[in-house]
Design an enzyme around this catalytic site. Sequence first.
Site, PDB file in Angstrom:
ATOM      1  N   GLU A  89       0.876  -1.165   0.000  1.00  0.00           N
ATOM      2  CA  GLU A  89       0.000   0.000   0.000  1.00  0.00           C
ATOM      3  C   GLU A  89       0.919   1.222   0.000  1.00  0.00           C
ATOM      4  O   GLU A  89       1.805   1.316   0.854  1.00  0.00           O
ATOM      5  CB  GLU A  89      -0.867  -0.016   1.272  1.00  0.00           C
ATOM      6  CG  GLU A  89      -1.853   1.107   1.248  1.00  0.00           C
ATOM      7  CD  GLU A  89      -2.788   1.120   2.457  1.00  0.00           C
ATOM      8  OE1 GLU A  89      -2.790   0.161   3.242  1.00  0.00           O
ATOM      9  OE2 GLU A  89      -3.493   2.136   2.587  1.00  0.00           O
ATOM     10  N   ARG A 106       5.300 -12.807   9.539  1.00  0.00           N
ATOM     11  CA  ARG A 106       5.945 -11.559   9.188  1.00  0.00           C
ATOM     12  C   ARG A 106       7.276 -11.455   9.925  1.00  0.00           C
ATOM     13  O   ARG A 106       7.497 -12.126  10.927  1.00  0.00           O
ATOM     14  CB  ARG A 106       5.044 -10.369   9.474  1.00  0.00           C
ATOM     15  CG  ARG A 106       4.643 -10.195  10.930  1.00  0.00           C
ATOM     16  CD  ARG A 106       3.516  -9.181  11.088  1.00  0.00           C
ATOM     17  NE  ARG A 106       3.881  -7.851  10.701  1.00  0.00           N
ATOM     18  CZ  ARG A 106       3.297  -7.153   9.726  1.00  0.00           C
ATOM     19  NH1 ARG A 106       2.319  -7.687   9.022  1.00  0.00           N
ATOM     20  NH2 ARG A 106       3.671  -5.942   9.448  1.00  0.00           N
ATOM     21  N   LYS A 147       4.381   0.843   9.312  1.00  0.00           N
ATOM     22  CA  LYS A 147       4.538   2.095   8.573  1.00  0.00           C
ATOM     23  C   LYS A 147       3.917   3.267   9.324  1.00  0.00           C
ATOM     24  O   LYS A 147       4.435   4.374   9.297  1.00  0.00           O
ATOM     25  CB  LYS A 147       3.888   1.973   7.196  1.00  0.00           C
ATOM     26  CG  LYS A 147       4.771   1.252   6.199  1.00  0.00           C
ATOM     27  CD  LYS A 147       4.135   1.221   4.831  1.00  0.00           C
ATOM     28  CE  LYS A 147       3.153   0.077   4.727  1.00  0.00           C
ATOM     29  NZ  LYS A 147       2.553  -0.065   3.402  1.00  0.00           N
TER      30      LYS A 147
HETATM   31  P1  ATP Z   1       2.609  -2.030   7.794  1.00  0.00           P
HETATM   32  O1  ATP Z   1       1.903  -2.646   8.952  1.00  0.00           O
HETATM   33  O2  ATP Z   1       4.043  -1.744   8.052  1.00  0.00           O
HETATM   34  O3  ATP Z   1       1.900  -0.887   7.187  1.00  0.00           O
HETATM   35  P2  ATP Z   1       1.492  -3.641   5.781  1.00  0.00           P
HETATM   36  O4  ATP Z   1       1.396  -5.105   5.822  1.00  0.00           O
HETATM   37  O5  ATP Z   1       0.247  -2.872   6.001  1.00  0.00           O
HETATM   38  O6  ATP Z   1       2.652  -3.195   6.742  1.00  0.00           O
HETATM   39  P3  ATP Z   1       1.679  -3.445   2.978  1.00  0.00           P
HETATM   40  O7  ATP Z   1       2.108  -2.285   2.173  1.00  0.00           O
HETATM   41  O8  ATP Z   1       0.271  -3.847   2.932  1.00  0.00           O
HETATM   42  O9  ATP Z   1       2.131  -3.127   4.451  1.00  0.00           O
HETATM   43  O10 ATP Z   1       2.615  -4.698   2.699  1.00  0.00           O
HETATM   44  C1  ATP Z   1       2.938  -5.161   1.422  1.00  0.00           C
HETATM   45  C2  ATP Z   1       3.365  -6.581   1.511  1.00  0.00           C
HETATM   46  O11 ATP Z   1       4.469  -6.708   2.381  1.00  0.00           O
HETATM   47  C3  ATP Z   1       2.253  -7.441   2.079  1.00  0.00           C
HETATM   48  O12 ATP Z   1       2.140  -8.590   1.276  1.00  0.00           O
HETATM   49  C4  ATP Z   1       2.714  -7.773   3.455  1.00  0.00           C
HETATM   50  O13 ATP Z   1       2.295  -9.030   3.829  1.00  0.00           O
HETATM   51  C5  ATP Z   1       4.236  -7.689   3.342  1.00  0.00           C
HETATM   52  N1  ATP Z   1       4.809  -7.295   4.622  1.00  0.00           N
HETATM   53  C6  ATP Z   1       4.578  -6.176   5.318  1.00  0.00           C
HETATM   54  N2  ATP Z   1       5.234  -6.175   6.484  1.00  0.00           N
HETATM   55  C7  ATP Z   1       5.920  -7.345   6.537  1.00  0.00           C
HETATM   56  C8  ATP Z   1       6.802  -7.952   7.489  1.00  0.00           C
HETATM   57  N3  ATP Z   1       7.103  -7.359   8.636  1.00  0.00           N
HETATM   58  N4  ATP Z   1       7.315  -9.161   7.196  1.00  0.00           N
HETATM   59  C9  ATP Z   1       7.034  -9.762   6.032  1.00  0.00           C
HETATM   60  N5  ATP Z   1       6.210  -9.260   5.100  1.00  0.00           N
HETATM   61  C10 ATP Z   1       5.661  -8.058   5.335  1.00  0.00           C
HETATM   62 MG    MG Z   2      -1.404  -3.617   4.501  1.00  0.00          MG
END
Ligand code: ATP
Ligand code: MG
Length: 554
Positions: free
Chosen positions: A35, A259, A269
């Site tokens: 995102e 994760r 984020k």
């Molecule tokens: P955040 O909580 O930091 O905003 P998010 O999961 O909302 O993280 P996205 O932009 O939706 O962020 O993530 C894009 C991809 O990266 C998704 O497929 C998510 O599963 C993966 N991802 C995000 N954070 C992690 C992590 N800590 N370890 C492994 N994969 C991750």
């Molecule tokens: Mg997300």
Amino acid sequence: METEEKSLNFIEHIIENDLAEGKHENRVHTRFPPEPNGYLHIGHAKSICLNGGLAQKYKGKFNLRFDDTNPETEEVEYVNSIRNDVKWLGFQWDNEFCASDYFDQLYQYAIQLIEKGLAYVDDSSPEEIAVQKGTPTMAGTGNDFRNRSIAENLALFTEMKEGKHADGSKVLRAKIDLASPNMHMRDPLLYRIKRATHHRTGDTWCIYPMYDFAHGQSDSIENITHSICTLEFIPHRPLYEWGIEQLGIFPSKQYEFARLNMTYAIMSKRKLLQLVTEGHVSSWDDPRMPTISGMRRRGYTPESIRDFCERIGIAKRENIIDFSLLEFCVREHLNKIAQRRMVVTDPVKLIITNYTQSEEMLSSENNPEDTEGGVRQVPFSNELWIERDDFMEEPTKKYFRLGPDFMVRLKSAYIIKCDRFEKDAAGKVQTIYASYFANSKSGADTSGLHVKGTLHWVSAKHAVPVVLNEYDRLFSVEDVANAEGDFKDYINPNSLHTITTAWGEPALLNDAADMRFQFVRKGYFYQDTTSTKDKLVYNRTVTLKDAWAKEQKK
Ligand code: ATP
Ligand code: MG
């Protein structure tokens, strides 16, 4: 190691089974779906390495998809940084898409569900909906909106799209099962009304699909075979499958892995954004941030990050990885590629009284680990800077550096013997006087002398001033994400230490901006983005040894 057959991880097992069964016409197609609401962090790096790596390994395809269904928090700046970071990590995507490319298609899908009697417009407030959903141990109760006719739902949904209803006044919900043990299946929201300008579609839309009605559908539209996400999406999987099944579209499958969590770091984020906006760090690419851009600016290499992701593997259970492992990987790589340079951080003057030449150039190895690393010329003269703590007025036992009458080698130069020293009015050592042995030159030493210590140095009249940023952990507790209270209470107030007294050898002036260095005996360094020829600034990428781990064991 490289010849050893590596065992497959659980996703590779699934893929190899699928291929053996001829599923998806033997295709592997993955995606990375960020995102664009912030910069990518090391957790995202893990996901990129996994998804991009699987596509490479199985000669498949890899999409970069911006999951841009929340216009309020998404920005073009983030989109650009994400592209940049994925590329820098070493992954090239085959296609780039955005969930917003599919807004028309998703809207049509919603209409199809309404027409099948599988979605309805609900006028309830979010609070009412929450109450009506019940609890995990108590079934939800429906409301009258659930019984709206298909015609009425079609008319209302069209009106929602046309902007005839206020933000939040209505939602479109799937009609599934209010008694499902899975709360996500209790008539989840599919669309909401939100007047917000989208960075790509502008004001075309005032209704936006929810994650659960965009993600699986986008996967399906792109013919993604293996849609890999993190464990918290396990309860969403039935809904992912429900959407695909009801719409009769390409059967992408969702798989979940744990994760990445790391000690002394946060991976959200939203929280990282707070650190930036509240000024706890200078920017998203502050070298203390666990962002890809921060690590790049600090001097981490893409190779070391990929190596780290490979070593930690993928798991089905949450865990927390020691930050030192990442630093270990960085050190391993930098040791092989970094050019050695000499920099004195806390200088004290050393005068070699019997060196009567004005100066000479001495060869010094660029990298003892790399036979092709070559040598550079380092100017030597009778006035040098050495480190203040390489001299002791009254040396203690086992001190092999400089003290009265002690002998040491100056790296790549000569053996010297300390004859005397002078102090300033405050009692601080100001100048050290030594004599050198002309026949002890490195590489051509016929002196027969044996010394234990080797010191780094720079010639005073040739030295260039350099600024060094040394970093420590941004947080002072191991498990910041789960620490009690506000995560910002655990910010380490001493995470940045800037040294402005340092002198470096003149080669630094002509070295390329993206060169990796080991400042001898000091650590690995990388030029900061603010560095100029007039003011050279370096970030300490990582220390030479894991001083932190030692500290912890005390
Ligand atoms: P955040 O909580 O930091 O905003 P998010 O999961 O909302 O993280 P996205 O932009 O939706 O962020 O993530 C894009 C991809 O990266 C998704 O497929 C998510 O599963 C993966 N991802 C995000 N954070 C992690 C992590 N800590 N370890 C492994 N994969 C991750
Ligand atoms: Mg997300």
